[in-house]
Enzyme design. Structure first.
Site, PDB file in Angstrom:
ATOM      1  CE  LYS A  13     -15.079 -24.431  43.894  1.00  0.00           C
ATOM      2  NZ  LYS A  13     -14.605 -23.500  42.402  1.00  0.00           N
ATOM      3  CG  ASP A 138     -11.642 -24.472  45.565  1.00  0.00           C
ATOM      4  OD1 ASP A 138     -11.656 -22.833  46.055  1.00  0.00           O
ATOM      5  OD2 ASP A 138     -11.957 -24.508  44.330  1.00  0.00           O
TER       6      ASP A 138
HETATM    7  O1  C5P Z   1      -4.349 -23.163  45.721  1.00  0.00           O
HETATM    8  P1  C5P Z   1      -4.934 -23.812  44.563  1.00  0.00           P
HETATM    9  O2  C5P Z   1      -3.496 -24.783  44.723  1.00  0.00           O
HETATM   10  O3  C5P Z   1      -6.059 -24.754  44.626  1.00  0.00           O
HETATM   11  O4  C5P Z   1      -4.166 -22.580  43.075  1.00  0.00           O
HETATM   12  C1  C5P Z   1      -4.114 -23.495  41.820  1.00  0.00           C
HETATM   13  C2  C5P Z   1      -3.147 -22.328  41.381  1.00  0.00           C
HETATM   14  O5  C5P Z   1      -3.880 -20.818  41.154  1.00  0.00           O
HETATM   15  C3  C5P Z   1      -2.355 -22.080  42.604  1.00  0.00           C
HETATM   16  O6  C5P Z   1      -0.839 -22.057  42.533  1.00  0.00           O
HETATM   17  C4  C5P Z   1      -2.744 -20.322  42.196  1.00  0.00           C
HETATM   18  O7  C5P Z   1      -1.254 -20.025  40.589  1.00  0.00           O
HETATM   19  C5  C5P Z   1      -3.851 -19.795  41.580  1.00  0.00           C
HETATM   20  N1  C5P Z   1      -4.232 -19.175  43.132  1.00  0.00           N
HETATM   21  C6  C5P Z   1      -4.143 -18.109  43.327  1.00  0.00           C
HETATM   22  N2  C5P Z   1      -5.199 -17.187  44.365  1.00  0.00           N
HETATM   23  C7  C5P Z   1      -5.732 -18.494  44.512  1.00  0.00           C
HETATM   24  C8  C5P Z   1      -6.311 -19.042  44.285  1.00  0.00           C
HETATM   25  C9  C5P Z   1      -5.355 -19.986  43.812  1.00  0.00           C
HETATM   26  O8  C5P Z   1      -3.157 -16.994  42.393  1.00  0.00           O
HETATM   27  N3  C5P Z   1      -6.581 -17.765  45.930  1.00  0.00           N
END
Ligand code: C5P
Length: 292
Positions: A13, A138
């Site tokens: 994406k 995502d």
């Molecule tokens: O959700 P995901 O594991 O992909 O996110 C990776 C990191 O990015 C999380 O540990 C968090 O620190 C940060 N994050 C965030 N806010 C979001 C998505 C991700 O702070 N909306």
């Protein structure tokens, strides 16, 4: 064991627009974005097996196994449907990792779909999305079934949008990753003293169905660009190079490290690919298209 095999595509994406609205008390960030799937994709195949295993092909470094989102997705599926996560999985990797292209999230979503298909669809779409959201913010986009969607919350609250006609895209991989967690931390450091400037909701996507990439190109922004470009100025030069070469829309994707350009004209995209490759010989220019 049956010799059944299920093959699922895991598309990359790009974010056509990305606004960070606030940092929430749990450390996550509230954001608003528009996801567009690409034709660039990984492949996942799954066969029934006595135990869960994963084989990875391709020249993309995906990090240690224990962090692999495919295995985590399979284990999460097995928790929801005991026994159904036992499969021999193969991941064919083409999407650069740590690149802002959602590769790992899409692989996880494809794994959930593949295991669900192998077990004759015991879980409905909503349950898969709930499992996916716990694996990564995502992941739900890659389960929503639409190549174009706006998202709110952490990125998991989706509104599918009518797909746009396919357009040429150049994705420029600078050859190093940016960790999403780091990029959010850099953003926090810059906005430690109060509400971010211009954090109002973008509504950019509302004009999308009317005249597509052209209209979003006029208003699109990615709030990660400031903090990521500060640390990696070459990414800003690549974005400007793509815009200068005629991209309708040129932005950092997600938290980077990839920069992309959408082109309304295929010949212009070919020319731009040659130009970018010439001024950034160490970068990898990937020519693909938006999925429609
Ligand atoms: O959700 P995901 O594991 O992909 O996110 C990776 C990191 O990015 C999380 O540990 C968090 O620190 C940060 N994050 C965030 N806010 C979001 C998505 C991700 O702070 N909306």
């Amino acid at each position: 064991m049956s010799d059944r095999i299920v093959v699922e595509r895991a598309p990359a994406k790009i974010n056509l627009d990305l606004r960070i609205l606030s940092r929430e008390p749990d450390g996550y960030h509230r954001l608003e974005t528009v996801f567009q799937a690409l034709e660039l994709h990984d492949l996942i195949d799954a066969r029934p097996a006595e135990a869960l295993s994963l084989e990875i092909e391709g020249d993309v470094d995906v990090g240690p196994d224990r962090d692999n989102l495919v295995l985590r997705a399979a284990r999460a599926f097995d928790e929801a449907m005991p026994g159904a996560g036992r499969a021999r999985l193969r991941l064919v990797k083409h999407i650069p990792a740590g690149a802002g292209l959602g590769g790992a999230s899409s692989d996880a979503a494809a794994t959930l779909r593949a295991l669900n298909a192998l077990a004759d669809q015991p879980l409905d779409a909503q349950v898969l999305v709930e499992i996916g959201a716990r694996l990564g913010s995502d992941v739900p986009f890659f389960l929503c079934g639409s190549p174009l969607a706006s998202a709110e919350g952490r990125g998991e609250l989706l509104s599918p949008l009518p797909p746009l006609p396919s357009a040429a895209v150049l994705v420029v991989d600078p050859g190093f990753p940016v960790a999403t967690r780091d990029a959010f931390r850099w953003w926090d450091e810059r906005h430690a003293t109060g509400a971010p400037e211009g954090a109002a909701q973008s509504s950019a996507y509302r004009s999308l169905p009317r005249d597509g990439f052209e209209s979003i190109g006029r208003i699109a922004r990615n709030d990660f660009e400031g903090v990521v470009f500060e640390r990696h100025p070459m990414l800003e030069r690549i974005r400007d190079g793509l815009a200068g070469a005629g991209a309708t829309l040129a932005l950092l994707s997600g938290s980077g490290s990839c920069v992309y350009g959408v082109f309304s004209d295929d010949a212009l995209a070919d020319e731009a690919a040659r130009a970018v490759q010439q001024f950034q010989p160490d970068a990898r220019v990937i020519a693909t298209r938006t999925a429609s």
